[in-house]
Write a protein that holds these residues in place. Sequence first.
Motif, PDB file in Angstrom:
ATOM      1  N   PHE A  35      21.450  54.572  36.683  1.00  0.00           N
ATOM      2  CA  PHE A  35      22.261  55.294  34.769  1.00  0.00           C
ATOM      3  C   PHE A  35      21.579  54.752  34.021  1.00  0.00           C
ATOM      4  O   PHE A  35      21.561  55.638  32.912  1.00  0.00           O
ATOM      5  N   ARG A  36      21.337  52.966  33.898  1.00  0.00           N
ATOM      6  CA  ARG A  36      20.668  52.906  32.159  1.00  0.00           C
ATOM      7  C   ARG A  36      19.041  53.139  32.583  1.00  0.00           C
ATOM      8  O   ARG A  36      18.770  53.876  31.227  1.00  0.00           O
ATOM      9  N   GLN A  37      18.794  53.845  33.767  1.00  0.00           N
ATOM     10  CA  GLN A  37      17.048  54.644  33.413  1.00  0.00           C
ATOM     11  C   GLN A  37      17.291  55.533  33.676  1.00  0.00           C
ATOM     12  O   GLN A  37      15.816  56.521  32.716  1.00  0.00           O
ATOM     13  N   HIS A  38      18.264  56.246  33.719  1.00  0.00           N
ATOM     14  CA  HIS A  38      18.573  58.317  34.606  1.00  0.00           C
ATOM     15  C   HIS A  38      18.819  58.572  33.194  1.00  0.00           C
ATOM     16  O   HIS A  38      19.561  59.813  33.454  1.00  0.00           O
ATOM     17  N   GLY A  39      19.973  58.102  33.074  1.00  0.00           N
ATOM     18  CA  GLY A  39      21.145  58.503  32.528  1.00  0.00           C
ATOM     19  C   GLY A  39      22.338  59.562  33.812  1.00  0.00           C
ATOM     20  O   GLY A  39      21.872  58.753  35.253  1.00  0.00           O
ATOM     21  N   LYS A  41      23.495  61.819  34.864  1.00  0.00           N
ATOM     22  CA  LYS A  41      23.845  63.320  35.130  1.00  0.00           C
ATOM     23  C   LYS A  41      22.515  63.411  35.631  1.00  0.00           C
ATOM     24  O   LYS A  41      21.911  64.292  36.462  1.00  0.00           O
ATOM     25  N   GLY A  42      21.368  62.091  35.025  1.00  0.00           N
ATOM     26  CA  GLY A  42      19.904  62.230  35.886  1.00  0.00           C
ATOM     27  C   GLY A  42      20.094  61.881  37.745  1.00  0.00           C
ATOM     28  O   GLY A  42      18.874  61.916  37.833  1.00  0.00           O
ATOM     29  N   VAL A 121      28.552  53.814  25.051  1.00  0.00           N
ATOM     30  CA  VAL A 121      27.557  55.305  24.493  1.00  0.00           C
ATOM     31  C   VAL A 121      27.424  56.234  25.074  1.00  0.00           C
ATOM     32  O   VAL A 121      28.032  57.110  24.619  1.00  0.00           O
ATOM     33  N   ASN A 122      26.355  55.483  25.890  1.00  0.00           N
ATOM     34  CA  ASN A 122      25.208  56.800  26.871  1.00  0.00           C
ATOM     35  C   ASN A 122      26.396  57.673  27.489  1.00  0.00           C
ATOM     36  O   ASN A 122      25.688  58.755  27.589  1.00  0.00           O
ATOM     37  N   ALA A 124      29.530  57.808  27.041  1.00  0.00           N
ATOM     38  CA  ALA A 124      30.054  59.278  26.048  1.00  0.00           C
ATOM     39  C   ALA A 124      29.295  59.909  25.413  1.00  0.00           C
ATOM     40  O   ALA A 124      30.237  61.410  26.241  1.00  0.00           O
ATOM     41  N   VAL A 125      28.634  60.155  25.426  1.00  0.00           N
ATOM     42  CA  VAL A 125      27.479  61.379  24.623  1.00  0.00           C
ATOM     43  C   VAL A 125      27.082  62.021  25.900  1.00  0.00           C
ATOM     44  O   VAL A 125      27.430  63.059  26.087  1.00  0.00           O
ATOM     45  N   GLU A 126      27.107  61.596  26.893  1.00  0.00           N
ATOM     46  CA  GLU A 126      26.793  62.484  27.829  1.00  0.00           C
ATOM     47  C   GLU A 126      28.009  63.383  28.526  1.00  0.00           C
ATOM     48  O   GLU A 126      27.476  64.182  29.259  1.00  0.00           O
ATOM     49  N   LYS A 128      30.331  64.848  28.057  1.00  0.00           N
ATOM     50  CA  LYS A 128      32.513  65.389  27.154  1.00  0.00           C
ATOM     51  C   LYS A 128      32.565  66.331  27.296  1.00  0.00           C
ATOM     52  O   LYS A 128      33.760  66.782  26.767  1.00  0.00           O
ATOM     53  N   GLU A 129      33.172  66.614  29.230  1.00  0.00           N
ATOM     54  CA  GLU A 129      33.613  66.754  28.791  1.00  0.00           C
ATOM     55  C   GLU A 129      35.175  66.745  28.925  1.00  0.00           C
ATOM     56  O   GLU A 129      35.570  65.612  29.195  1.00  0.00           O
TER      57      GLU A 129
END
Lengths: 205, 205
Positions: A35-39, A41-42, A121-122, A124-126, A128-129
């Motif tokens: 998750f850290r590397q690619h997010g 959803k990634g 924070v990352n 939370a940004v991703e 947001k639904e």
Amino acid sequence: MSSTPSKTIADNSDKLVTTLERPRERIVKSAIELFRQHGIKGVGVDAIAEAAGSNKMTLYRHFGCKDDLVCECLKQVSSEKERIWVDLEDAYPGDPARQLRGWVDEAAQRIFNDLRGCDLVNAAVELKEAGHPAQRVIMDAKKAHVQHLVELCRRAGVQQYEQLAQALVLLVEGARVCGQSIGIEGPQQRLKQTSEALIDAFSKP
Amino acid sequence: MSSTPSKTIADNSDKLVTTLERPRERIVKSAIELFRQHGIKGVGVDAIAEAAGSNKMTLYRHFGCKDDLVCECLKQVSSEKERIWVDLEDAYPGDPARQLRGWVDEAAQRIFNDLRGCDLVNAAVELKEAGHPAQRVIMDAKKAHVQHLVELCRRAGVQQYEQLAQALVLLVEGARVCGQSIGIEGPQQRLKQTSEALIDAFSKP
DNA sequence: AATGTGTGTTACCGGTCAGTAACGTCCCAA
DNA sequence: TTGGGACGTTACTGACCGGTAACACACATT
């Protein structure tokens, strides 16, 4: 896959994690890192399971769905972050003023060593639904961290302890996010300098 | 779809955008809004085209791929943000000190009216794959914005103008990201208060 | 030896997504 | 009137993703 010199300990030379832990812990650790590397959803659950040296079925036996795994990862990240309070107490026992400075130092250190920002924070940004279960985890963790810093400022003898704590949070969060968007040469270079000046200003009178 | 009282102007009562603009502009506008609501990876090109009252083929005739559309959206968002400098000059002509206060006011206003954070930062968080074309757009835009603020601080007569500008950026970015992760009742409540105190401290001697 | 739990393997489902092909339509300009 | 360019429509591909079913295996306890 390859030769298995040991019988009960599976080959894990090409995996991110040691097989000494159980699959559940390995999955969480691998998920956090990916998750850290690619997010969030990634990364797909297949990739997480593979990186953990496990498989998708085992992942779904431990976590009902991907969102549950995400929440578990965020909780673990949060509890690791909370370790800083006891670390600071160990480093400067009975000296909250010094601990406050130590908190800034630690934040600045992390920001310069890793430009990927704060996991919470990352997320939370991703995510947001509306009503995503991770949002409560993030909010609770962030509020608790702020509250701990407020308490530290109070114990450090700062009169307007709440104002100082919240101002420091703004600076640190801003520095993290500047590192992420602008890169290494951004306003976050001034984090330590500004924070310490702020602490001085609030501590003087 | 429904009755068409006018012949040349298509029915657009259920669409987000007016048909008075050309498809390209409508697509970009719709994409910006949908990216804001659901994140970049959370929106498909089909949904963007439909919200724009257009279709996927037209979208791909104007933008070679989704990443190109993302870059165009970020450039447009950035250029809209840059409008603040002329707005401030119009509001307080020849008074850079007052313009600096106005910049903080404007930032605080936006943060409290919209908790979804900065589009550029959000995109940077989502698009962390190495070499993504949007990264350069984001970095350039952020650097330019910081540079404009540095210049404004200098024109306002602040001696340590670079320090002040960078500290203000940290506060504002931190406030935005706190609103996103913690919610409405977070440290960003102190943004105006802290920023103005900082401006005062840098302006006095 | 029997049992049950945790785990690995394979295959599959339905859905979504980015991107393309082919064809039809409308309107403006020459 | 006749092009031609811009736009719309439908259908499709190949890949990926979240999640499930069925079966096989290893191991520890009894």
